[in-house]
Design a protein around this motif. Sequence first.
Motif, PDB file in Angstrom:
ATOM      1  N   ALA A 187      18.970  34.895  30.808  1.00  0.00           N
ATOM      2  CA  ALA A 187      19.824  35.960  31.337  1.00  0.00           C
ATOM      3  C   ALA A 187      21.308  35.578  31.369  1.00  0.00           C
ATOM      4  CB  ALA A 187      19.370  36.343  32.744  1.00  0.00           C
ATOM      5  N   ILE A 188      21.619  34.332  31.092  1.00  0.00           N
ATOM      6  CA  ILE A 188      23.005  33.855  31.143  1.00  0.00           C
ATOM      7  C   ILE A 188      23.749  34.281  29.879  1.00  0.00           C
ATOM      8  CG2 ILE A 188      24.449  31.761  31.207  1.00  0.00           C
ATOM      9  CD1 ILE A 188      22.912  32.340  33.796  1.00  0.00           C
ATOM     10  N   GLU A 189      24.993  34.722  30.041  1.00  0.00           N
ATOM     11  CA  GLU A 189      25.861  34.995  28.894  1.00  0.00           C
ATOM     12  C   GLU A 189      26.259  33.669  28.278  1.00  0.00           C
ATOM     13  OE1 GLU A 189      29.308  37.574  29.433  1.00  0.00           O
ATOM     14  OE2 GLU A 189      28.392  38.238  31.316  1.00  0.00           O
ATOM     15  N   THR A 190      26.131  33.541  26.984  1.00  0.00           N
ATOM     16  CA  THR A 190      26.510  32.301  26.308  1.00  0.00           C
ATOM     17  C   THR A 190      27.430  32.593  25.138  1.00  0.00           C
ATOM     18  OG1 THR A 190      24.569  32.360  24.870  1.00  0.00           O
ATOM     19  CG2 THR A 190      24.342  31.141  26.937  1.00  0.00           C
ATOM     20  N   ARG A 191      28.299  31.634  24.868  1.00  0.00           N
ATOM     21  CA  ARG A 191      29.204  31.729  23.729  1.00  0.00           C
ATOM     22  C   ARG A 191      29.384  30.343  23.130  1.00  0.00           C
ATOM     23  NH1 ARG A 191      32.751  35.701  26.568  1.00  0.00           N
ATOM     24  NH2 ARG A 191      31.413  37.533  26.672  1.00  0.00           N
ATOM     25  N   VAL A 192      29.398  30.274  21.822  1.00  0.00           N
ATOM     26  CA  VAL A 192      29.705  29.028  21.135  1.00  0.00           C
ATOM     27  C   VAL A 192      31.215  28.956  20.988  1.00  0.00           C
ATOM     28  CG1 VAL A 192      29.422  27.685  19.017  1.00  0.00           C
ATOM     29  CG2 VAL A 192      27.513  29.054  19.883  1.00  0.00           C
ATOM     30  N   ALA A 193      31.817  28.017  21.679  1.00  0.00           N
ATOM     31  CA  ALA A 193      33.274  27.856  21.634  1.00  0.00           C
ATOM     32  C   ALA A 193      33.640  26.552  22.326  1.00  0.00           C
ATOM     33  CB  ALA A 193      33.977  29.034  22.321  1.00  0.00           C
ATOM     34  N   GLY A 194      34.882  26.170  22.139  1.00  0.00           N
ATOM     35  CA  GLY A 194      35.406  24.983  22.799  1.00  0.00           C
ATOM     36  C   GLY A 194      36.326  25.356  23.950  1.00  0.00           C
ATOM     37  N   ALA A 195      36.681  24.378  24.732  1.00  0.00           N
ATOM     38  CA  ALA A 195      37.538  24.590  25.901  1.00  0.00           C
ATOM     39  C   ALA A 195      38.968  24.943  25.516  1.00  0.00           C
ATOM     40  CB  ALA A 195      37.535  23.328  26.770  1.00  0.00           C
ATOM     41  N   GLU A 196      39.339  24.643  24.302  1.00  0.00           N
ATOM     42  CA  GLU A 196      40.710  24.863  23.866  1.00  0.00           C
ATOM     43  C   GLU A 196      40.974  26.295  23.397  1.00  0.00           C
ATOM     44  OE1 GLU A 196      39.265  20.807  23.690  1.00  0.00           O
ATOM     45  OE2 GLU A 196      38.558  22.601  22.654  1.00  0.00           O
ATOM     46  N   ASP A 197      39.936  27.099  23.287  1.00  0.00           N
ATOM     47  CA  ASP A 197      40.066  28.495  22.857  1.00  0.00           C
ATOM     48  C   ASP A 197      38.930  29.290  23.503  1.00  0.00           C
ATOM     49  OD1 ASP A 197      40.991  30.750  21.569  1.00  0.00           O
ATOM     50  OD2 ASP A 197      39.991  30.286  19.671  1.00  0.00           O
ATOM     51  N   ILE A 198      39.074  29.589  24.776  1.00  0.00           N
ATOM     52  CA  ILE A 198      38.015  30.235  25.554  1.00  0.00           C
ATOM     53  C   ILE A 198      37.991  31.728  25.238  1.00  0.00           C
ATOM     54  CG2 ILE A 198      37.166  30.736  27.885  1.00  0.00           C
ATOM     55  CD1 ILE A 198      38.621  28.143  28.799  1.00  0.00           C
ATOM     56  N   PRO A 199      36.857  32.247  24.759  1.00  0.00           N
ATOM     57  CA  PRO A 199      36.772  33.660  24.365  1.00  0.00           C
ATOM     58  C   PRO A 199      36.514  34.603  25.547  1.00  0.00           C
ATOM     59  CG  PRO A 199      34.712  32.573  23.849  1.00  0.00           C
ATOM     60  CD  PRO A 199      35.630  31.523  24.408  1.00  0.00           C
ATOM     61  N   LEU A 200      37.405  34.547  26.536  1.00  0.00           N
ATOM     62  CA  LEU A 200      37.338  35.435  27.699  1.00  0.00           C
ATOM     63  C   LEU A 200      38.720  36.010  27.966  1.00  0.00           C
ATOM     64  CD1 LEU A 200      35.185  33.298  30.197  1.00  0.00           C
ATOM     65  CD2 LEU A 200      34.409  35.190  28.750  1.00  0.00           C
ATOM     66  N   ASP A 201      38.750  37.130  28.672  1.00  0.00           N
ATOM     67  CA  ASP A 201      40.017  37.771  29.013  1.00  0.00           C
ATOM     68  C   ASP A 201      40.780  36.979  30.069  1.00  0.00           C
ATOM     69  OD1 ASP A 201      39.464  39.861  27.281  1.00  0.00           O
ATOM     70  OD2 ASP A 201      38.558  41.108  28.852  1.00  0.00           O
ATOM     71  N   ARG A 202      42.070  37.232  30.130  1.00  0.00           N
ATOM     72  CA  ARG A 202      42.939  36.618  31.135  1.00  0.00           C
ATOM     73  C   ARG A 202      42.459  37.021  32.532  1.00  0.00           C
ATOM     74  NH1 ARG A 202      47.746  34.528  30.850  1.00  0.00           N
ATOM     75  NH2 ARG A 202      48.066  35.208  28.707  1.00  0.00           N
ATOM     76  N   ALA A 203      42.478  36.076  33.454  1.00  0.00           N
ATOM     77  CA  ALA A 203      42.118  36.306  34.859  1.00  0.00           C
ATOM     78  C   ALA A 203      40.765  37.003  34.995  1.00  0.00           C
ATOM     79  CB  ALA A 203      43.217  37.097  35.575  1.00  0.00           C
ATOM     80  N   SER A 204      39.764  36.496  34.276  1.00  0.00           N
ATOM     81  CA  SER A 204      38.461  37.170  34.252  1.00  0.00           C
ATOM     82  C   SER A 204      37.371  36.467  35.063  1.00  0.00           C
ATOM     83  CB  SER A 204      37.987  37.340  32.807  1.00  0.00           C
ATOM     84  OG  SER A 204      37.895  36.084  32.169  1.00  0.00           O
ATOM     85  N   VAL A 205      37.626  35.233  35.533  1.00  0.00           N
ATOM     86  CA  VAL A 205      36.601  34.514  36.289  1.00  0.00           C
ATOM     87  C   VAL A 205      37.175  33.971  37.597  1.00  0.00           C
ATOM     88  CG1 VAL A 205      35.196  33.918  34.273  1.00  0.00           C
ATOM     89  CG2 VAL A 205      36.965  32.332  35.036  1.00  0.00           C
ATOM     90  N   ASP A 206      36.297  33.907  38.593  1.00  0.00           N
ATOM     91  CA  ASP A 206      36.686  33.375  39.903  1.00  0.00           C
ATOM     92  C   ASP A 206      36.659  31.853  39.936  1.00  0.00           C
ATOM     93  OD1 ASP A 206      36.739  35.983  41.455  1.00  0.00           O
ATOM     94  OD2 ASP A 206      34.705  36.015  40.631  1.00  0.00           O
ATOM     95  N   ALA A 207      35.854  31.267  39.062  1.00  0.00           N
ATOM     96  CA  ALA A 207      35.724  29.811  39.037  1.00  0.00           C
ATOM     97  C   ALA A 207      35.381  29.350  37.629  1.00  0.00           C
ATOM     98  CB  ALA A 207      34.635  29.362  40.004  1.00  0.00           C
ATOM     99  N   VAL A 208      35.848  28.146  37.320  1.00  0.00           N
ATOM    100  CA  VAL A 208      35.477  27.448  36.094  1.00  0.00           C
ATOM    101  C   VAL A 208      34.891  26.118  36.534  1.00  0.00           C
ATOM    102  CG1 VAL A 208      36.288  26.351  33.965  1.00  0.00           C
ATOM    103  CG2 VAL A 208      37.303  28.519  34.709  1.00  0.00           C
ATOM    104  N   THR A 209      33.715  25.794  36.017  1.00  0.00           N
ATOM    105  CA  THR A 209      33.120  24.494  36.299  1.00  0.00           C
ATOM    106  C   THR A 209      33.041  23.700  35.006  1.00  0.00           C
ATOM    107  OG1 THR A 209      30.857  25.317  36.000  1.00  0.00           O
ATOM    108  CG2 THR A 209      31.753  25.376  38.232  1.00  0.00           C
ATOM    109  N   VAL A 210      33.242  22.396  35.134  1.00  0.00           N
ATOM    110  CA  VAL A 210      33.141  21.487  34.001  1.00  0.00           C
ATOM    111  C   VAL A 210      32.353  20.281  34.498  1.00  0.00           C
ATOM    112  CG1 VAL A 210      34.353  20.135  32.260  1.00  0.00           C
ATOM    113  CG2 VAL A 210      35.393  22.246  33.126  1.00  0.00           C
ATOM    114  N   ALA A 211      31.098  20.204  34.094  1.00  0.00           N
ATOM    115  CA  ALA A 211      30.218  19.136  34.558  1.00  0.00           C
ATOM    116  C   ALA A 211      29.989  18.123  33.444  1.00  0.00           C
ATOM    117  CB  ALA A 211      28.885  19.728  35.033  1.00  0.00           C
ATOM    118  N   GLN A 212      30.511  16.940  33.629  1.00  0.00           N
ATOM    119  CA  GLN A 212      30.253  15.839  32.716  1.00  0.00           C
ATOM    120  C   GLN A 212      30.829  16.120  31.331  1.00  0.00           C
ATOM    121  OE1 GLN A 212      28.350  13.688  34.645  1.00  0.00           O
ATOM    122  NE2 GLN A 212      28.396  12.013  33.213  1.00  0.00           N
TER     123      GLN A 212
END
Length: 194
Positions: free
Chosen positions: A80-105
């Motif tokens: 059920a999770i939305e997934t996208r193949v991409a890197g952190a240097e070019d995030i395919p999301l709109d500006r100001a679209s998420v409340d939090a970003v997590t980066v684990a390991q």
Amino acid sequence: MVDQQLAKSFESIGEEYDRYRPGFPDAAADAILPERVNAVLDLGAGTGKFTELLVERADRVIAIEPSVAMLDVLRAKLPAIETRVAGAEDIPLDRASVDAVTVAQAFHWFDRDPACAEIRRVLKPGGVLGLLWNHSDPSCAWDYACHRIATPPSVRATRRRMPRLMNCPDSSSNTSTTSPGSRRSRVRRISHAG
């Protein structure tokens, strides 16, 4: 500087990574998201080791990962999770679209400056960036010895420089949590002023 050869070695080992890599304690997710949010991005999500802890903490969970093999495992576990193949240097999301970003390991694999600019771009004002790592328990000799063998010196050096690397004037806090099996997770929570 990211070791590209080492980074590419993770591209085809999704199932093995998921089987052998330790997970994260609930307390680490609680430290980053103490309250439910509308949308959270798990950046460099891998096989979903941390993503699975976000499902109960957000209405919308997005996982971004450059390795298709890793995302295939995540998709099988969390369909059920939305997934996208991409890197952190070019995030395919709109500006100001998420409340939090997590980066684990995963932060040590990013090209720091463009990744931080992209993270700032997608975070809503008042949003939170949560960086976390599992690390060895220094009181457990075998765990510490395994960690030194498995963790390249360049990764250890990046982790020691993390507060300076973020160059973030916003408020931040550090938390350590303990997970089963003598593993500890270090969490850095950074609030984005906007």
